[in-house]
Design a protein around this motif. Structure first.
Motif, mmCIF file in Angstrom:
data_model
loop_
_atom_site.group_PDB
_atom_site.id
_atom_site.type_symbol
_atom_site.label_atom_id
_atom_site.label_comp_id
_atom_site.label_asym_id
_atom_site.label_seq_id
_atom_site.Cartn_x
_atom_site.Cartn_y
_atom_site.Cartn_z
ATOM 1 N N GLU A 129 3.123 12.392 -8.338
ATOM 2 C CA GLU A 129 4.050 11.831 -9.315
ATOM 3 C C GLU A 129 4.790 12.937 -10.066
ATOM 4 O O GLU A 129 5.987 12.826 -10.348
ATOM 5 C CB GLU A 129 3.278 10.952 -10.299
ATOM 6 N N ARG A 187 13.796 15.145 -12.212
ATOM 7 C CA ARG A 187 14.707 14.245 -12.893
ATOM 8 C C ARG A 187 15.509 14.971 -13.960
ATOM 9 O O ARG A 187 15.119 16.039 -14.439
ATOM 10 C CB ARG A 187 13.931 13.073 -13.499
ATOM 11 N N VAL A 202 8.805 13.570 -10.665
ATOM 12 C CA VAL A 202 9.358 13.439 -12.008
ATOM 13 C C VAL A 202 9.995 14.742 -12.477
ATOM 14 O O VAL A 202 11.014 14.728 -13.188
ATOM 15 C CB VAL A 202 8.259 12.983 -12.993
ATOM 16 N N VAL A 208 5.404 9.159 -18.024
ATOM 17 C CA VAL A 208 5.925 8.510 -16.816
ATOM 18 C C VAL A 208 4.817 8.331 -15.781
ATOM 19 O O VAL A 208 4.771 7.323 -15.062
ATOM 20 C CB VAL A 208 7.084 9.330 -16.229
ATOM 21 N N HIS A 243 7.132 14.745 -21.641
ATOM 22 C CA HIS A 243 8.128 14.143 -20.757
ATOM 23 C C HIS A 243 7.565 13.639 -19.429
ATOM 24 O O HIS A 243 8.044 12.635 -18.903
ATOM 25 C CB HIS A 243 9.243 15.167 -20.475
#
Length: 311
Positions: free
Chosen positions: A184, A191, A188, A215, A211
């Motif tokens: 993950e 991004r 992420v 998520v 951050h």
């Protein structure tokens, strides 16, 4: 000259933000299976917390004249409604008391494996290639052994206790969270909002915990809910084999093991604790499915619109 009052235009009132707790409870109520599962799990947690305080003396008091008492004898004390064991102790009281050790082992193992695995996974997914390779090779070494076989070997060499059982089961489950968190994080970190935080000079620690973790965390929580059921079954299997928690401590798996010699003459000794294991794991699986939908912004609308359609 006439005085002209300057009247500011009225601003439209913004709607109140929905209460997140009320919204979550409403979505839970809309899914009846998840709601019933949650109620049952809360009952199990209540038994785990208060059961030993209320029924430990009754659950350990022997009465050989009532050994293997059959269930559904409502003339006796209500704690004997599920029958008695080979030493005349009420099964219902023992199931309630045994919930504490069963839930404690599963919760402790899941908590430690979740915290350690998530931390290592975030580190492996965001930092340099060398650090990531070292962490992943350690995870591969742990995963190269079947989890139950590794637990059997370690517990056979060490003393069987609640603490050792929690540590062994936690170690065997760390790679699951580690690999999930790393996968993950790798997605992420590319991004735009993570790259913007990096350009603005945010530290690695702030980027990871401010951050990336929010998520990644919903997916890990869903996995932890499913893993809770697996760890509970693993503890029951180890106790059934006789290398888990030892008497006078008691778990549901140990109760199933103790009732094995009486399967043909007193089936209820193993049936009721086995049913408790099945219902708890089934409730956890149903709740995990609901959590996966509720925590996903792209799928949450399904739960929110159920009540509107029924209305």
């Amino acid at each position: 000259m006439a005085h002209i009052d300057q009247v500011s235009p009225t601003q439209p009132e913004l709607p109140d933000a929905p209460n997140p707790i009320a919204q979550t409870l409403r979505m839970l109520w809309n899914d009846k299976f998840a709601f019933v599962s949650t109620v049952f799990l809360l009952l199990v947690v209540f038994c785990a917390v208060f059961g030993p305080l209320l029924f430990e003396d009754i659950a350990t008091k022997q009465n050989l004249r009532g050994r293997n008492a059959p269930p559904f004898d409502f003339e006796k004390h209500w704690l004997f409604w599920l029958g008695g064991d080979a030493l005349g102790r009420p099964l219902l009281a023992r199931i309630i008391v045994a919930a504490q050790n069963t839930i404690f082992v599963a919760a402790g193992a899941v908590f430690f494996s979740l915290v350690i695995g998530t931390s290592l996974g975030l580190l492996a997914g965001y930092t340099t290639h060398n650090i990531s390779q070292v962490i992943m090779r350690l995870a591969d070494i742990i995963m190269s052994f079947p989890s139950l076989l590794l637990a059997v070997i370690v517990l056979f060499m060490l003393e069987s206790s609640v603490f050792n059982l929690v540590i062994v089961l936690a170690i065997t489950r760390i790679p699951i969270y580690l690999r999930t968190a790393r996968a993950e994080t790798l997605e992420v970190r590319e991004r735009m909002f993570v790259q913007a935080a990096r350009v603005m000079g945010a530290s690695t620690r702030r980027i990871i915990f401010r951050h990336i973790l929010p998520v990644v965390f919903p997916t890990l929580i869903t996995i932890a809910t499913l893993d809770f059921a697996f760890v509970m079954l693993a503890e029951s299997s180890l106790s059934f084999l006789g290398i888990g928690i030892q008497p006078p401590e008691i778990t549901w798996g140990l109760m199933v093991s103790q009732g094995r010699p009486y399967l043909t003459t007193a089936w209820w000794l193993s049936f009721w604790p086995g049913l408790a294991i099945i219902l708890t794991t089934l409730s956890l699986n149903l709740l995990s499915h609901w959590m996966r939908t509720a925590l996903d912004p792209a799928q949450r609308w399904r739960l929110e619109n159920v009540g509107k359609k029924n209305g």
